[in-house]
Design a protein around this motif. Structure first.
Motif, PDB file in Angstrom:
ATOM      1  N   GLN A  94       0.862  -1.245  -0.168  1.00 39.33           N
ATOM      2  CA  GLN A  94       0.055  -0.014  -0.127  1.00 39.33           C
ATOM      3  C   GLN A  94       1.017   1.418   0.030  1.00 39.33           C
ATOM      4  OE1 GLN A  94      -2.554  -0.406   3.303  1.00 39.33           O
ATOM      5  NE2 GLN A  94      -3.552  -2.352   2.611  1.00 39.33           N
ATOM      6  N   SER A  95       0.744   2.156  -0.726  1.00 33.60           N
ATOM      7  CA  SER A  95       1.238   3.432  -1.072  1.00 33.60           C
ATOM      8  C   SER A  95       1.116   4.251   0.042  1.00 33.60           C
ATOM      9  CB  SER A  95       1.058   4.090  -2.458  1.00 33.60           C
ATOM     10  OG  SER A  95      -0.374   4.454  -2.460  1.00 33.60           O
ATOM     11  N   LYS A  96       2.247   4.861   0.809  1.00 31.66           N
ATOM     12  CA  LYS A  96       2.037   6.008   1.577  1.00 31.66           C
ATOM     13  C   LYS A  96       1.303   7.251   1.188  1.00 31.66           C
ATOM     14  CE  LYS A  96       4.509   8.289   5.362  1.00 31.66           C
ATOM     15  NZ  LYS A  96       5.765   8.563   5.795  1.00 31.66           N
ATOM     16  N   PRO A  97       0.151   7.509   1.851  1.00 33.72           N
ATOM     17  CA  PRO A  97      -0.714   8.637   1.332  1.00 33.72           C
ATOM     18  C   PRO A  97       0.145   9.943   1.440  1.00 33.72           C
ATOM     19  CG  PRO A  97      -1.554   7.790   3.265  1.00 33.72           C
ATOM     20  CD  PRO A  97      -0.500   6.996   3.020  1.00 33.72           C
ATOM     21  N   GLN A  98      -0.126  10.925   0.569  1.00 32.60           N
ATOM     22  CA  GLN A  98       0.495  12.127   0.577  1.00 32.60           C
ATOM     23  C   GLN A  98      -0.341  13.090   0.601  1.00 32.60           C
ATOM     24  OE1 GLN A  98       3.777  11.261  -2.804  1.00 32.60           O
ATOM     25  NE2 GLN A  98       3.718  13.108  -2.051  1.00 32.60           N
ATOM     26  N   GLY A  99      -1.579  13.023   1.371  1.00 29.92           N
ATOM     27  CA  GLY A  99      -2.470  14.164   1.377  1.00 29.92           C
ATOM     28  C   GLY A  99      -3.118  13.738   2.698  1.00 29.92           C
ATOM     29  N   GLY A 100      -3.980  14.813   3.045  1.00 27.42           N
ATOM     30  CA  GLY A 100      -4.886  14.832   4.108  1.00 27.42           C
ATOM     31  C   GLY A 100      -5.669  16.138   4.397  1.00 27.42           C
ATOM     32  N   GLU A 101      -6.353  16.290   5.496  1.00 28.96           N
ATOM     33  CA  GLU A 101      -7.053  17.653   5.731  1.00 28.96           C
ATOM     34  C   GLU A 101      -6.471  18.255   6.970  1.00 28.96           C
ATOM     35  OE1 GLU A 101     -11.433  18.465   7.909  1.00 28.96           O
ATOM     36  OE2 GLU A 101     -11.248  16.677   6.962  1.00 28.96           O
ATOM     37  N   VAL A 102      -6.340  19.557   6.808  1.00 25.69           N
ATOM     38  CA  VAL A 102      -5.937  20.589   7.848  1.00 25.69           C
ATOM     39  C   VAL A 102      -6.997  20.456   9.102  1.00 25.69           C
ATOM     40  CG1 VAL A 102      -5.111  22.891   8.407  1.00 25.69           C
ATOM     41  CG2 VAL A 102      -4.511  21.723   6.241  1.00 25.69           C
ATOM     42  N   VAL A 103      -6.189  20.099  10.175  1.00 25.86           N
ATOM     43  CA  VAL A 103      -7.024  19.998  11.362  1.00 25.86           C
ATOM     44  C   VAL A 103      -6.788  21.371  12.448  1.00 25.86           C
ATOM     45  CG1 VAL A 103      -7.968  17.666  11.117  1.00 25.86           C
ATOM     46  CG2 VAL A 103      -5.860  18.338  12.632  1.00 25.86           C
ATOM     47  N   ALA A 104      -5.426  21.848  12.363  1.00 24.83           N
ATOM     48  CA  ALA A 104      -5.137  22.793  13.206  1.00 24.83           C
ATOM     49  C   ALA A 104      -3.979  23.536  12.383  1.00 24.83           C
ATOM     50  CB  ALA A 104      -4.851  22.239  14.525  1.00 24.83           C
ATOM     51  N   VAL A 105      -4.017  24.863  12.596  1.00 25.66           N
ATOM     52  CA  VAL A 105      -2.674  25.778  12.336  1.00 25.66           C
ATOM     53  C   VAL A 105      -2.200  26.277  13.407  1.00 25.66           C
ATOM     54  CG1 VAL A 105      -3.632  25.616   9.868  1.00 25.66           C
ATOM     55  CG2 VAL A 105      -4.031  27.618  11.573  1.00 25.66           C
ATOM     56  N   GLY A 106      -0.903  26.896  13.188  1.00 31.08           N
ATOM     57  CA  GLY A 106      -0.279  27.784  14.334  1.00 31.08           C
ATOM     58  C   GLY A 106      -0.579  29.150  14.025  1.00 31.08           C
ATOM     59  N   GLU A 107       0.009  29.843  14.800  1.00 25.91           N
ATOM     60  CA  GLU A 107      -0.363  31.397  14.646  1.00 25.91           C
ATOM     61  C   GLU A 107       0.589  32.215  13.643  1.00 25.91           C
ATOM     62  OE1 GLU A 107       3.228  30.958  17.608  1.00 25.91           O
ATOM     63  OE2 GLU A 107       1.457  30.126  16.911  1.00 25.91           O
ATOM     64  N   GLY A 108       1.358  31.514  12.754  1.00 28.43           N
ATOM     65  CA  GLY A 108       1.994  32.421  11.845  1.00 28.43           C
ATOM     66  C   GLY A 108       3.528  32.394  12.116  1.00 28.43           C
ATOM     67  N   ARG A 109       4.151  33.161  11.405  1.00 29.95           N
ATOM     68  CA  ARG A 109       5.768  33.621  11.471  1.00 29.95           C
ATOM     69  C   ARG A 109       5.960  34.814  11.297  1.00 29.95           C
ATOM     70  NH1 ARG A 109       8.706  31.937   6.157  1.00 29.95           N
ATOM     71  NH2 ARG A 109       7.086  31.825   4.738  1.00 29.95           N
ATOM     72  N   THR A 110       7.132  35.093  11.859  1.00 36.18           N
ATOM     73  CA  THR A 110       7.349  36.686  11.509  1.00 36.18           C
ATOM     74  C   THR A 110       8.501  36.858  10.425  1.00 36.18           C
ATOM     75  OG1 THR A 110       7.080  37.193  13.778  1.00 36.18           O
ATOM     76  CG2 THR A 110       8.562  38.685  12.696  1.00 36.18           C
ATOM     77  N   ILE A 111       8.583  37.737   9.454  1.00 35.45           N
ATOM     78  CA  ILE A 111       9.250  37.804   8.452  1.00 35.45           C
ATOM     79  C   ILE A 111       9.520  39.386   8.689  1.00 35.45           C
ATOM     80  CG2 ILE A 111       9.800  37.890   6.131  1.00 35.45           C
ATOM     81  CD1 ILE A 111       7.810  35.845   5.625  1.00 35.45           C
ATOM     82  N   GLY A 112      10.876  39.751   9.003  1.00 30.65           N
ATOM     83  CA  GLY A 112      11.272  40.981   9.180  1.00 30.65           C
ATOM     84  C   GLY A 112      10.583  41.738  10.210  1.00 30.65           C
ATOM     85  N   LEU A 113       9.807  42.720  10.073  1.00 30.70           N
ATOM     86  CA  LEU A 113       8.728  43.211  10.960  1.00 30.70           C
ATOM     87  C   LEU A 113       7.423  42.991  10.769  1.00 30.70           C
ATOM     88  CD1 LEU A 113      10.418  46.835  11.015  1.00 30.70           C
ATOM     89  CD2 LEU A 113      10.894  45.142  12.448  1.00 30.70           C
ATOM     90  N   HIS A 114       7.280  41.934   9.865  1.00 31.68           N
ATOM     91  CA  HIS A 114       5.861  41.592   9.538  1.00 31.68           C
ATOM     92  C   HIS A 114       5.601  40.338   9.881  1.00 31.68           C
ATOM     93  CE1 HIS A 114       5.788  45.075   6.689  1.00 31.68           C
ATOM     94  NE2 HIS A 114       7.190  44.775   6.404  1.00 31.68           N
ATOM     95  N   LYS A 115       4.264  40.093  10.520  1.00 35.68           N
ATOM     96  CA  LYS A 115       3.470  38.963  10.938  1.00 35.68           C
ATOM     97  C   LYS A 115       2.834  38.420   9.895  1.00 35.68           C
ATOM     98  CE  LYS A 115       2.845  35.722  14.163  1.00 35.68           C
ATOM     99  NZ  LYS A 115       1.960  36.076  15.319  1.00 35.68           N
ATOM    100  N   VAL A 116       3.039  37.184   9.313  1.00 37.33           N
ATOM    101  CA  VAL A 116       2.540  36.334   8.331  1.00 37.33           C
ATOM    102  C   VAL A 116       1.667  35.343   8.856  1.00 37.33           C
ATOM    103  CG1 VAL A 116       2.699  35.406   6.166  1.00 37.33           C
ATOM    104  CG2 VAL A 116       4.373  37.026   6.706  1.00 37.33           C
ATOM    105  N   GLU A 117       0.511  35.291   8.609  1.00 36.28           N
ATOM    106  CA  GLU A 117      -0.381  34.073   9.155  1.00 36.28           C
ATOM    107  C   GLU A 117      -0.302  32.823   8.114  1.00 36.28           C
ATOM    108  OE1 GLU A 117      -4.482  35.146   9.179  1.00 36.28           O
ATOM    109  OE2 GLU A 117      -4.135  36.401  10.770  1.00 36.28           O
ATOM    110  N   VAL A 118      -0.655  31.833   8.587  1.00 35.12           N
ATOM    111  CA  VAL A 118      -0.465  30.422   7.850  1.00 35.12           C
ATOM    112  C   VAL A 118      -1.423  30.366   6.796  1.00 35.12           C
ATOM    113  CG1 VAL A 118      -0.935  27.749   7.874  1.00 35.12           C
ATOM    114  CG2 VAL A 118       0.471  29.208   9.828  1.00 35.12           C
ATOM    115  N   GLY A 119      -1.094  30.097   5.675  1.00 31.14           N
ATOM    116  CA  GLY A 119      -1.797  30.363   4.353  1.00 31.14           C
ATOM    117  C   GLY A 119      -3.214  29.366   4.083  1.00 31.14           C
TER     118      GLY A 119
END
Length: 256
Positions: A94-119
């Motif tokens: 059986q091939s290992k699946p490479q897909g699924g459903e997002v059930v939770a996300v983090g608060e995002g990350r900071t790039i320079g002075l900007h906070k970027v949310e998870v897309g």
């Protein structure tokens, strides 16, 4: 007098067991005989048919789990148990699946002075890189905890041609390999040269720059491209066509 014991082993057989431990799955390592010797080389005794259980890790179980930063928790799709023709597959095939459903996300990350949310949002069906993330058991089912950048794209149907690439990923329909040689000899599957050209089907919005803004990719849908042969993730469409999803930086040239 106390004697130091040395264990020597030879090939396969079966019998007694060493206990397994919580968090590990035992797998048998078999020996036909085991002999014990002291420091002078004298045989103290032997045991036949010893089975040593070697431990292999399994996904740890959690009742609560909150992703941090730009990490995403994905519920893994079940592996296919049958082929398209209805043949039952053993677990090893059986091939290992490479897909699924997002059930939770983090608060995002900071790039320079900007906070970027998870897309990606919870409830979104995604495809991710084959060897990405950490597998965990959450609420009794297998999940994958991975970074947002390890998500290849969003797939809301069962056909990979409908993939919407994320960030700097592109989806390429692979040019079909030659079926015969120049002399007309039919090529077997194993001797067909893997093609490294194809047509771009869809592109992502581009990577983020230091100000958190998207940078446009240098390739567009419809381009015929030459790409790196050993990069990206391979998929097969519902019509049997081959596709590959990879980063735009692995596309080496646009062909006329």
């Amino acid at each position: 007098m106390a004697a130091s014991a040395q264990m020597t082993t030879t090939s396969h057989a079966a019998a007694s067991f060493v206990p397994s431990f919580e968090g590990f799955r035992p797998s048998n390592v078999k020996f036909s005989s085991v002999s014990f010797k002291n420091g002078r080389g004298m045989t103290l005794g032997s045991t036949r048919g010893l089975v040593v259980k070697a431990a292999t890790t399994v996904a740890p179980k959690y009742a609560t789990l909150k992703p941090l930063g730009d990490r995403v928790l994905v519920k893994i799709n079940a592996a296919e148990e049958k082929t398209a023709g209805g043949i039952l597959l053993p677990s090893t095939a059986q091939s290992k699946p490479q897909g699924g459903e997002v059930v939770a996300v983090g608060e995002g990350r900071t790039i320079g002075l900007h906070k970027v949310e998870v897309g990606v949002k919870t409830g979104t069906s995604v495809v991710y890189s084959k060897y990405a993330g950490t597998e965990v058991q959450f609420n009794g089912t297998n999940h994958l905890l991975l970074k947002e950048d390890d998500i290849v794209g969003i797939l809301e149907t069962d056909d990979i041609k409908d993939l919407k690439p994320l960030n700097d990923r592109v989806l390429i329909k692979v040019t079909e390999a030659e079926q015969t040689t120049a002399g007309g000899l039919l090529l077997t599957q194993s001797t067909k040269e893997k093609p490294s050209t194809g047509t771009v089907i869809a592109v992502g919005p581009g990577p983020l720059d230091e100000e958190g803004k998207r940078k446009e990719l240098t390739v567009s849908a419809g381009n015929t491209v030459l790409y790196s042969k050993y990069a990206g993730n391979d998929f097969k469409g519902s019509d049997g066509s081959e596709y590959i999803a990879q980063r735009a930086s692995d596309v080496m040239a646009v062909l006329p």
